[in-house]
Design a protein around this motif. Structure first.
Motif, PDB file in Angstrom:
ATOM      1  N   PRO A  95       0.844  -1.183   0.000  1.00 24.23           N
ATOM      2  CA  PRO A  95       0.000   0.000   0.000  1.00 24.23           C
ATOM      3  C   PRO A  95       0.890   1.248   0.000  1.00 24.23           C
ATOM      4  CG  PRO A  95      -0.434  -1.400   1.914  1.00 24.23           C
ATOM      5  CD  PRO A  95       0.686  -2.001   1.164  1.00 24.23           C
ATOM      6  N   PRO A  96       0.397   2.364  -0.523  1.00 20.49           N
ATOM      7  CA  PRO A  96       1.235   3.554  -0.593  1.00 20.49           C
ATOM      8  C   PRO A  96       1.491   4.201   0.771  1.00 20.49           C
ATOM      9  CG  PRO A  96      -0.963   4.031  -1.391  1.00 20.49           C
ATOM     10  CD  PRO A  96      -0.887   2.562  -1.151  1.00 20.49           C
ATOM     11  N   ARG A  97       0.937   3.655   1.807  1.00 17.70           N
ATOM     12  CA  ARG A  97       1.099   4.245   3.122  1.00 17.70           C
ATOM     13  C   ARG A  97       2.438   3.897   3.755  1.00 17.70           C
ATOM     14  NH1 ARG A  97      -2.822   2.610   8.102  1.00 17.70           N
ATOM     15  NH2 ARG A  97      -1.645   4.098   9.264  1.00 17.70           N
ATOM     16  N   TYR A  98       3.104   2.802   3.335  1.00 15.39           N
ATOM     17  CA  TYR A  98       4.398   2.391   3.892  1.00 15.39           C
ATOM     18  C   TYR A  98       5.477   2.571   2.841  1.00 15.39           C
ATOM     19  CZ  TYR A  98       1.459   0.167   7.372  1.00 15.39           C
ATOM     20  OH  TYR A  98       0.523  -0.064   8.347  1.00 15.39           O
ATOM     21  N   ASN A  99       6.632   3.118   3.269  1.00 16.66           N
ATOM     22  CA  ASN A  99       7.748   3.327   2.357  1.00 16.66           C
ATOM     23  C   ASN A  99       9.018   2.836   3.042  1.00 16.66           C
ATOM     24  OD1 ASN A  99       9.346   4.145   0.288  1.00 16.66           O
ATOM     25  ND2 ASN A  99       9.203   6.331   0.715  1.00 16.66           N
ATOM     26  N   LEU A 100       9.633   1.810   2.474  1.00 15.83           N
ATOM     27  CA  LEU A 100      10.856   1.233   3.027  1.00 15.83           C
ATOM     28  C   LEU A 100      12.049   2.033   2.528  1.00 15.83           C
ATOM     29  CD1 LEU A 100      12.188  -1.086   4.633  1.00 15.83           C
ATOM     30  CD2 LEU A 100      12.299  -2.348   2.481  1.00 15.83           C
ATOM     31  N   LEU A 101      12.854   2.544   3.460  1.00 17.11           N
ATOM     32  CA  LEU A 101      13.999   3.367   3.089  1.00 17.11           C
ATOM     33  C   LEU A 101      15.336   2.727   3.409  1.00 17.11           C
ATOM     34  CD1 LEU A 101      12.597   6.769   4.298  1.00 17.11           C
ATOM     35  CD2 LEU A 101      12.710   5.918   1.980  1.00 17.11           C
ATOM     36  N   GLY A 102      15.374   1.753   4.319  1.00 19.49           N
ATOM     37  CA  GLY A 102      16.635   1.114   4.664  1.00 19.49           C
ATOM     38  C   GLY A 102      16.412  -0.155   5.441  1.00 19.49           C
ATOM     39  N   VAL A 103      17.389  -1.064   5.356  1.00 23.67           N
ATOM     40  CA  VAL A 103      17.291  -2.365   6.022  1.00 23.67           C
ATOM     41  C   VAL A 103      18.633  -2.691   6.651  1.00 23.67           C
ATOM     42  CG1 VAL A 103      16.958  -4.834   5.665  1.00 23.67           C
ATOM     43  CG2 VAL A 103      15.559  -3.227   4.426  1.00 23.67           C
ATOM     44  N   VAL A 104      18.590  -3.239   7.872  1.00 21.65           N
ATOM     45  CA  VAL A 104      19.773  -3.795   8.520  1.00 21.65           C
ATOM     46  C   VAL A 104      19.398  -5.210   8.925  1.00 21.65           C
ATOM     47  CG1 VAL A 104      21.377  -3.646  10.447  1.00 21.65           C
ATOM     48  CG2 VAL A 104      20.530  -1.562   9.378  1.00 21.65           C
ATOM     49  N   ALA A 105      19.946  -6.201   8.217  1.00 16.83           N
ATOM     50  CA  ALA A 105      19.644  -7.593   8.513  1.00 16.83           C
ATOM     51  C   ALA A 105      20.844  -8.211   9.215  1.00 16.83           C
ATOM     52  CB  ALA A 105      19.336  -8.351   7.232  1.00 16.83           C
ATOM     53  N   VAL A 106      20.585  -8.773  10.409  1.00 16.95           N
ATOM     54  CA  VAL A 106      21.630  -9.436  11.174  1.00 16.95           C
ATOM     55  C   VAL A 106      21.244 -10.905  11.269  1.00 16.95           C
ATOM     56  CG1 VAL A 106      22.892  -9.491  13.355  1.00 16.95           C
ATOM     57  CG2 VAL A 106      22.002  -7.330  12.490  1.00 16.95           C
ATOM     58  N   ASP A 110      17.411 -11.524  13.564  1.00 13.85           N
ATOM     59  CA  ASP A 110      17.445 -10.169  14.095  1.00 13.85           C
ATOM     60  C   ASP A 110      17.642  -9.183  12.959  1.00 13.85           C
ATOM     61  OD1 ASP A 110      17.317  -8.229  16.012  1.00 13.85           O
ATOM     62  OD2 ASP A 110      19.380  -8.439  16.690  1.00 13.85           O
ATOM     63  N   GLY A 111      17.192  -7.953  13.168  1.00 15.70           N
ATOM     64  CA  GLY A 111      17.356  -6.922  12.164  1.00 15.70           C
ATOM     65  C   GLY A 111      16.453  -5.747  12.449  1.00 15.70           C
ATOM     66  N   ALA A 112      16.550  -4.739  11.596  1.00 19.36           N
ATOM     67  CA  ALA A 112      15.737  -3.540  11.737  1.00 19.36           C
ATOM     68  C   ALA A 112      15.488  -2.961  10.358  1.00 19.36           C
ATOM     69  CB  ALA A 112      16.441  -2.517  12.624  1.00 19.36           C
ATOM     70  N   ALA A 113      14.459  -2.130  10.274  1.00 13.70           N
ATOM     71  CA  ALA A 113      14.115  -1.498   9.003  1.00 13.70           C
ATOM     72  C   ALA A 113      13.767  -0.043   9.263  1.00 13.70           C
ATOM     73  CB  ALA A 113      12.940  -2.210   8.354  1.00 13.70           C
ATOM     74  N   LEU A 114      14.097   0.803   8.295  1.00 13.99           N
ATOM     75  CA  LEU A 114      13.775   2.222   8.349  1.00 13.99           C
ATOM     76  C   LEU A 114      12.557   2.433   7.454  1.00 13.99           C
ATOM     77  CD1 LEU A 114      14.830   4.884   9.552  1.00 13.99           C
ATOM     78  CD2 LEU A 114      16.086   5.213   7.434  1.00 13.99           C
ATOM     79  N   ILE A 115      11.402   2.697   8.075  1.00 15.06           N
ATOM     80  CA  ILE A 115      10.138   2.760   7.344  1.00 15.06           C
ATOM     81  C   ILE A 115       9.454   4.097   7.618  1.00 15.06           C
ATOM     82  CG2 ILE A 115       7.872   1.695   7.028  1.00 15.06           C
ATOM     83  CD1 ILE A 115       9.107  -0.930   7.988  1.00 15.06           C
ATOM     84  N   ALA A 116       8.981   4.736   6.543  1.00 18.99           N
ATOM     85  CA  ALA A 116       8.169   5.947   6.671  1.00 18.99           C
ATOM     86  C   ALA A 116       6.711   5.541   6.517  1.00 18.99           C
ATOM     87  CB  ALA A 116       8.561   6.958   5.599  1.00 18.99           C
ATOM     88  N   VAL A 117       5.873   5.995   7.436  1.00 16.60           N
ATOM     89  CA  VAL A 117       4.454   5.656   7.424  1.00 16.60           C
ATOM     90  C   VAL A 117       3.651   6.932   7.158  1.00 16.60           C
ATOM     91  CG1 VAL A 117       2.549   4.668   8.737  1.00 16.60           C
ATOM     92  CG2 VAL A 117       4.861   3.794   9.063  1.00 16.60           C
ATOM     93  N   ASP A 118       2.768   6.881   6.158  1.00 14.51           N
ATOM     94  CA  ASP A 118       1.889   7.991   5.803  1.00 14.51           C
ATOM     95  C   ASP A 118       2.641   9.294   5.522  1.00 14.51           C
ATOM     96  OD1 ASP A 118      -0.410   6.478   5.979  1.00 14.51           O
ATOM     97  OD2 ASP A 118      -0.658   6.887   8.124  1.00 14.51           O
ATOM     98  N   GLY A 119       3.810   9.211   4.913  1.00 17.41           N
ATOM     99  CA  GLY A 119       4.561  10.405   4.549  1.00 17.41           C
ATOM    100  C   GLY A 119       5.258  11.086   5.717  1.00 17.41           C
ATOM    101  N   GLN A 120       5.224  10.495   6.898  1.00 18.25           N
ATOM    102  CA  GLN A 120       5.914  11.050   8.060  1.00 18.25           C
ATOM    103  C   GLN A 120       7.415  10.783   7.939  1.00 18.25           C
ATOM    104  OE1 GLN A 120       4.470  12.780  10.591  1.00 18.25           O
ATOM    105  NE2 GLN A 120       2.594  12.689   9.390  1.00 18.25           N
ATOM    106  N   PRO A 121       8.229  11.430   8.765  1.00 19.65           N
ATOM    107  CA  PRO A 121       9.660  11.120   8.742  1.00 19.65           C
ATOM    108  C   PRO A 121       9.884   9.646   9.078  1.00 19.65           C
ATOM    109  CG  PRO A 121       9.255  13.116   9.995  1.00 19.65           C
ATOM    110  CD  PRO A 121       7.926  12.517   9.666  1.00 19.65           C
ATOM    111  N   PRO A 122      10.874   9.024   8.459  1.00 21.27           N
ATOM    112  CA  PRO A 122      11.107   7.594   8.700  1.00 21.27           C
ATOM    113  C   PRO A 122      11.562   7.329  10.125  1.00 21.27           C
ATOM    114  CG  PRO A 122      12.846   8.516   7.337  1.00 21.27           C
ATOM    115  CD  PRO A 122      11.822   9.578   7.499  1.00 21.27           C
TER     116      PRO A 122
END
Length: 168
Positions: A95-106, A110-122
């Motif tokens: 959906p256009p509401r989520y935008n993936l900007l970065g991924v750290v996969a361990v 384990d891992g983390a993701a940098l996600i912007a939701v609804d055009g807010q800052p990631p």
């Protein structure tokens, strides 16, 4: 024809008995002169500093408006492909509401993701963290993440990173 000076006086300044006695004690005179010089310079500094001050100006009560950055121009300058070419497959899957900007996969657990939701800052989300909208970050791989209603439920949304432009 060497005459002795009368009454201890001579026509030459350094031949008087008083000058001969104080010739060895010039150190205190030089030190006193240097101290007076330092005191005068210090006073001059403070006077010039006081004269150079401007009157206090009041600060405005209104905060300046925030400058909005053009994200398309920033992405283009960092080497991203145009939006029409890079998000063709992603737009249909997420959906256009989520935008993936970065991924750290361990590893795989384990891992983390940098996600912007609804055009807010990631914001960074760790594996298992809940996002706005009731979805949970289920898994993180090298270029994609899977979101679902819970960790055990099947993934309902897959977000992938946009392809980066390669320079020839």
């Amino acid at each position: 024809m060497n005459k002795a000076p009368a009454f201890g006086h001579s026509g030459f300044l350094m031949e008087s008995p008083a000058a001969l006695q104080t010739a060895g004690r010039r150190g205190p005179t030089i030190a006193a002169g240097l101290l007076w010089l330092a005191a005068g310079l210090s006073a001059g500094y403070w006077v010039l500093l006081a004269w150079g001050r401007s009157p206090v100006t009041p600060v405005s009560a209104m905060a300046p408006a925030q400058v909005a950055a053009d994200t398309a121009s920033v992405a283009r300058s960092l080497g991203a492909l145009p939006a029409a070419a890079s998000t063709g497959a992603v737009a249909s899957a997420a959906p256009p509401r989520y935008n993936l900007l970065g991924v750290v996969a361990v590893g795989t657990r384990d891992g983390a993701a940098l996600i912007a939701v609804d055009g807010q800052p990631p914001r960074p989300y760790r594996l298992g963290a809940s996002l706005e909208g009731g979805l949970v970050l289920q898994s993180v791989s090298r270029r994609a993440v899977h979101l679902g209603p819970s960790l055990e439920a099947p993934a309902s949304v897959e977000l992938t990173l946009p392809e980066t432009a390669t320079t020839p």
